[in-house]
Scaffold this active site. Structure first.
Site, short mmCIF file in Angstrom:
data_model
loop_
_atom_site.label_atom_id
_atom_site.label_comp_id
_atom_site.label_asym_id
_atom_site.label_seq_id
_atom_site.Cartn_x
_atom_site.Cartn_y
_atom_site.Cartn_z
N SER A 122 -4.01 -0.86 -4.46
CA SER A 122 -3.72 -2.04 -3.75
C SER A 122 -4.22 -3.16 -4.39
O SER A 122 -5.01 -4.86 -3.65
CB SER A 122 -5.28 -1.08 -2.37
OG SER A 122 -5.91 -0.76 -3.11
N ASN B 127 -1.43 -12.46 -1.88
CA ASN B 127 -1.95 -13.78 -0.95
C ASN B 127 -2.03 -14.55 -1.70
O ASN B 127 -1.15 -15.94 -1.09
CB ASN B 127 -3.49 -13.06 -0.71
CG ASN B 127 -3.64 -12.41 -0.06
OD1 ASN B 127 -3.87 -13.40 1.48
ND2 ASN B 127 -4.50 -11.76 -0.28
N ARG C 290 -2.76 -6.79 -3.63
CA ARG C 290 -3.38 -7.52 -2.81
C ARG C 290 -4.02 -9.33 -2.81
O ARG C 290 -3.37 -10.06 -2.50
CB ARG C 290 -4.83 -7.29 -2.15
CG ARG C 290 -5.77 -8.06 -1.21
CD ARG C 290 -7.33 -7.47 -0.81
NE ARG C 290 -7.04 -6.27 -0.74
CZ ARG C 290 -7.47 -5.01 -0.75
NH1 ARG C 290 -7.26 -5.40 -1.77
NH2 ARG C 290 -7.79 -3.40 -0.01
#
Length: 272
Positions: A202, A210, A206
């Site tokens: 994660s 992005n 992440r």
């Protein structure tokens, strides 16, 4: 391969796929783990790390209390901010945690900032010099191999502190008994494995997701030039607001990554 270059693309799909191809050494197969090295990721990330450390060292050597420079004030504000964050999240943090959080933040900010540069800054230079387009990407954090390596480094530190603080016996006892007690040891172990695997995944996904999405948007805006005529102006009309917005995203993603690293280290020191 490392030296492979192609003609300037004449379609939008070729333009975007060319920009998403990395400068590699070794065999790389889609969907498979290989020993191919992403040289652009390694060179850019190391160069930015050296630049960041050199700048901070120079600022610290020239620091003065009476007439501080603007850079010194900015560094002191950053130091104070992260010191407060660490004390709030991890009151009894080891001395290394604060500097680690600042180091991660500065490095990730520098790498994220490469996305604000024009998407053709490297390819145009290469095309003018060689007549072909080299595959060289400036945005290191849009490479999952780099963000995963950063996340695994944090994971390794959490594992180290789990053993150091609780001992091997205490750590294994916690894994087997929390949260449902010793009778549910298989379930506890399974849940702990899922939790430990999910943390680096994660954390890395992440940041990667992005920045990769932002890179795609920049490329889509730049591809307006393929429409010809006045559509070329769309690069500046739509690109400028997105670049301004992205300047806010750059430090935000770096802050989230560094703060989550502190949180995971704090969790490693907790006992259940």
């Amino acid at each position: 391969m490392a030296g492979q270059i192609t003609p300037w693309p004449d379609t939008v799909s070729g333009y975007i796929s060319g920009h998403l191809t990395r400068y590699t050494v070794g065999d790389e197969v889609d969907g498979s783990f290989t020993w191919a090295l992403h040289l652009d990721t390694l060179l850019v990330s190391w160069a930015l790390a050296a630049l960041g450390f050199y700048t901070l060292i120079k600022i610290s050597m020239r620091a003065q209390s009476k007439n501080p420079s603007k850079l010194q004030v900015a560094c002191e504000l950053l130091l104070t901010f992260f010191d407060k964050q660490v004390r709030d999240l991890f009151p009894n943090a080891p001395p290394i945690v604060g500097p680690l959080a600042i180091t991660i933040f500065v490095w990730v900010v520098l790498m994220n900032s490469m996305d604000v540069l024009p998407v053709d800054s490297i390819t145009t230079t290469g095309y003018l010099a060689t007549g072909s387009v080299p595959h060289f990407k400036l945005l290191s954090t849009a490479d999952l191999s780099l963000t995963l390596a950063l996340a695994l480094s944090v994971f390794a530190m959490t594992f180290y502190y789990n053993i150091k603080v609780k001992g091997i016996g205490g750590f294994l006892h916690e894994v087997a008994t929390a949260p449902f007690g010793a009778k549910m040891a298989p379930v506890n172990i399974l849940l702990r494995c899922v939790e430990e695997i999910a943390k680096p995944l994660s954390l890395s996904m992440r940041l990667f997701g992005n920045l990769f999405a932002a890179e795609i948007i920049f490329l889509l805006i730049a591809s307006l030039s393929f429409a010809g005529g006045a559509a070329f102006l769309g690069q500046w009309v739509f690109g400028a607001p997105w670049a301004i917005y992205h300047i806010l995203v750059v430090p935000l993603q770096a802050y989230i990554f560094s703060v989550l690293a502190v949180v995971y280290l704090a969790m490693a020191h907790e006992t259940h």
